[in-house]
Design an enzyme around this catalytic site. Structure first.
Site, PDB file in Angstrom:
ATOM      1  N   SER A 296     -34.362  31.829  22.266  1.00  0.00           N
ATOM      2  CA  SER A 296     -33.040  32.366  21.983  1.00  0.00           C
ATOM      3  C   SER A 296     -31.955  31.303  22.114  1.00  0.00           C
ATOM      4  CB  SER A 296     -32.789  33.570  22.901  1.00  0.00           C
ATOM      5  OG  SER A 296     -31.628  34.272  22.535  1.00  0.00           O
ATOM      6  N   ASP A 307     -30.678  18.863  14.677  1.00  0.00           N
ATOM      7  CA  ASP A 307     -30.225  18.792  13.286  1.00  0.00           C
ATOM      8  C   ASP A 307     -29.059  17.829  13.110  1.00  0.00           C
ATOM      9  OD1 ASP A 307     -32.189  20.537  12.605  1.00  0.00           O
ATOM     10  OD2 ASP A 307     -30.884  22.235  12.156  1.00  0.00           O
ATOM     11  N   LYS A 321     -37.700  33.033  19.349  1.00  0.00           N
ATOM     12  CA  LYS A 321     -36.954  34.278  19.499  1.00  0.00           C
ATOM     13  C   LYS A 321     -35.540  34.022  18.984  1.00  0.00           C
ATOM     14  CE  LYS A 321     -34.673  37.848  21.352  1.00  0.00           C
ATOM     15  NZ  LYS A 321     -33.215  38.079  21.191  1.00  0.00           N
TER      16      LYS A 321
END
Length: 426
Positions: A296, A307, A321
Site C-alpha cells: 500500500s 520512477d 496491495k
C-alpha cells in the site's frame, strides 16, 4: 436500536425496494426472498440476521478481502484503524497471499504485542482459543481489540519454527511511533546513524500514520546537519497506512512531478497527486529496502522514488496491495460497507495492485532495481526477524545477547546491499 425503530427501518427498506421494482428487478427478488425465508424457515430467525447475512454474501461475491459489510458495533473500531492512537495490542496484520493465513506484518514498536514477544512474519493461529482459519482481517482485528487492561492470548507460529506458542498480551491505549532508527540509546531514544558505517543514516518506517512525514523530515534534517553521507529508508514489513502521508513523504524527496494517481475500474484517473518544490530535502544518495510484506502506502513511496530515479530499490518484490477503500454508511446507523473503489498507479503509468488472478509474470507491485534483488531464504529470514526484534528491545549500553549485538550488515544481506550502493564511488 429500539425494536420499534428497527421495524420501521426494515419497513422503509422494503418500501424503498418496492418503489424501485420497475427499475430494479433484483431489489424485488431480494425483498421477496427475505420475507419468504423469514416466514417459512423451520428455525426462527430475525429480519436483522437475514439482512446482515445477505449483505455479507453480497460483499463476499466480490472476492476481495478488503471489501466487506461492517456491522454497526464495529464501525467505530474500523474508523480507528488509521488513527495513531487506539486501544489494542499493537499489530499490523495481513492475509498471506500464498497460505491465506492471518500474518503479522509488523508489531508496532513499544506496543504490548511487541513487548510480549510477537514478531514480524508470525502466523496467528488462534485468538483466545478461536481458530483464525477463514477469518477476515477485520474479524481478527476485532477479536484482538478490547478495553485497556484486559488480556488476550494469541497462539502464534514464529518464522522458522515448527511449534506454536501462546503469548498473553494486555491491551493498552497505543500511541504509535512510526519512524524508528538502528539502535536505541541508554535512555530509549533512537540512534539514526547505522552502526559500523561512516555517517550513513538509517530510518525504518513501519506504518504511515498522521505524524510520519513530519517525524521523517525532522530526523533527516538532523542527520544532514550532522554530515550524513547517504540514507537507508527501510520499508520492509510496512503494510501501509494513510495515502496523503505517503504523498507527503514522497514530496520530501521529489521536487516536481506526479507522485501517484488513483484510477477507477474503467481506467479513468480519479485523482493525481503531484510534488511541489517547497520543502524538498537536499539531494543525497538514497536506498530504499522493500520486501514481500511492503504494501500500500510503502509501495507508493518505493514506486515514486524508483520512477523518478531518486533512489535505488533493494530487496524483494512488494506485496501488490494498491487499492483504495471507501466507507459507505448505511441508513439508520445500520453499519457500513467497506468497498474497494480504485487502484494506485505509479508515475510511470504502471499499476501497483496485484489482481486476484495475477501471476508472477504480470505487472504489479515494486520490483528491486537490476542487480539489487536480494531474497532471504527461510533460515536467514528467521534469523533476521529475531535479530531485529532483539535489537529493538535492547539498549546499546546493556545489550548482551550475541545476536542483538551483531552489526547490521553481518545479519541483514538486504541492508548490506543497500549500504554497498551508498558506499559506491560517485
Amino acid at each position: 436500536m429500539p425494536r420499534r425503530n428497527f421495524w420501521l427501518l426494515t419497513a422503509l427498506l422494503v418500501v424503498c425496494l418496492a418503489c424501485h421494482v420497475r427499475a430494479n428487478r433484483h431489489g424485488q427478488v431480494f425483498s421477496y426472498a427475505l420475507e419468504q425465508v423469514f416466514h417459512r424457515s423451520l428455525e426462527p430467525i430475525s429480519r436483522r440476521a437475514l439482512l446482515e447475512g445477505a449483505l455479507d454474501g453480497m460483499m463476499a461475491e466480490l472476492d476481495d478481502q478488503h471489501s466487506l459489510y461492517i456491522r454497526p458495533q464495529v464501525v467505530e473500531k474500523l474508523r480507528q484503524t488509521l488513527d495513531a492512537k487506539f486501544a489494542g495490542v499493537g499489530l499490523e496484520i495481513v492475509l498471506d497471499p500464498v497460505t491465506k493465513q492471518i500474518t503479522v506484518a509488523s508489531p508496532l514498536f513499544g506496543a504490548p504485542a511487541y513487548e510480549a514477544g510477537v514478531r514480524s512474519r508470525d502466523k496467528i493461529l488462534r485468538i483466545d482459543g478461536q481458530s483464525t482459519q477463514g477469518l477476515s482481517l477485520e474479524d481478527a482485528s476485532n477479536l484482538m481489540r478490547g478495553k485497556p487492561g484486559t488480556a488476550v492470548v494469541l497462539t502464534v507460529l514464529h518464522e522458522g519454527e515448527t511449534e506454536p506458542v501462546d503469548i498473553r498480551i494486555v491491551r493498552a491505549d497505543i500511541r504509535v511511533a512510526t519512524v524508528l532508527g538502528d539502535t536505541r540509546n541508554a535512555d530509549g531514544s533512537w540512534n539514526y546513524f547505522l552502526e559500523g558505517q561512516d555517517r550513513i543514516g538509517y530510518v525504518r518506517i513501519h506504518s504511515f500514520a498522521e505524524q510520519t512525514a513530519e517525524e521523517l523530515e525532522r530526523v533527516v534534517r538532523k542527520l544532514l546537519a550532522e554530515n550524513m553521507r547517504g540514507l537507508v529508508l527501510d520499508l520492509r514489513d510496512d503494510p501501509g497506512g494513510v495515502l496523503q502521508v505517503a504523498v507527503s513523504v514522497c514530496d520530501l524527496f521529489i521536487p516536481s512531478g506526479v507522485i501517484v494517481t488513483t484510477r477507477s475500474r474503467d481506467g479513468a484517473v480519479r485523482q493525481s497527486f503531484e510534488s511541489t518544490a517547497e520543502g524538498t530535502l537536499p539531494d543525497f544518495p538514497l536506498a530504499v529496502i522493500v520486501n514481500n510484506f511492503s504494501a500500500s502506502a510503502s509501495e507508493i513511496v518505493a514506486a515514486c522514488l524508483q520512477d523518478h530515479g531518486r533512489a535505488v530499490i533493494v530487496g524483494e518484490r512488494t506485496f501488490g496491495k494498491g487499492t483504495v477503500q471507501e466507507i459507505v454508511d448505511l441508513p439508520g446507523n445500520e453499519g457500513a460497507l467497506k468497498v474497494t473503489t480504485a487502484s494506485y498507479w505509479r508515475p510511470s503509468g504502471r499499476n501497483i495492485n496485484r489482481a486476484k488472478n495475477a501471476t508472477d509474470q504480470d505487472e504489479w507491485g515494486v520490483t528491486p532495481d537490476p542487480g539489487y534483488e536480494v531474497k532471504l531464504e527461510a533460515e536467514a529470514l528467521a534469523r533476521l526477524v529475531r535479530w531485529r526484534h532483539e535489537r529493538g528491545m535492547s539498549r546499546r549500553s546493556s545489550a548482551t545477547e550475541p545476536l542483538a549485538s551483531a552489526l547490521p550488515t553481518q545479519v541483514d544481506p538486504q541492508l548490506a546491499k543497500a549500504v554497498e550502493y551508498l558506499n559506491a564511488p560517485r
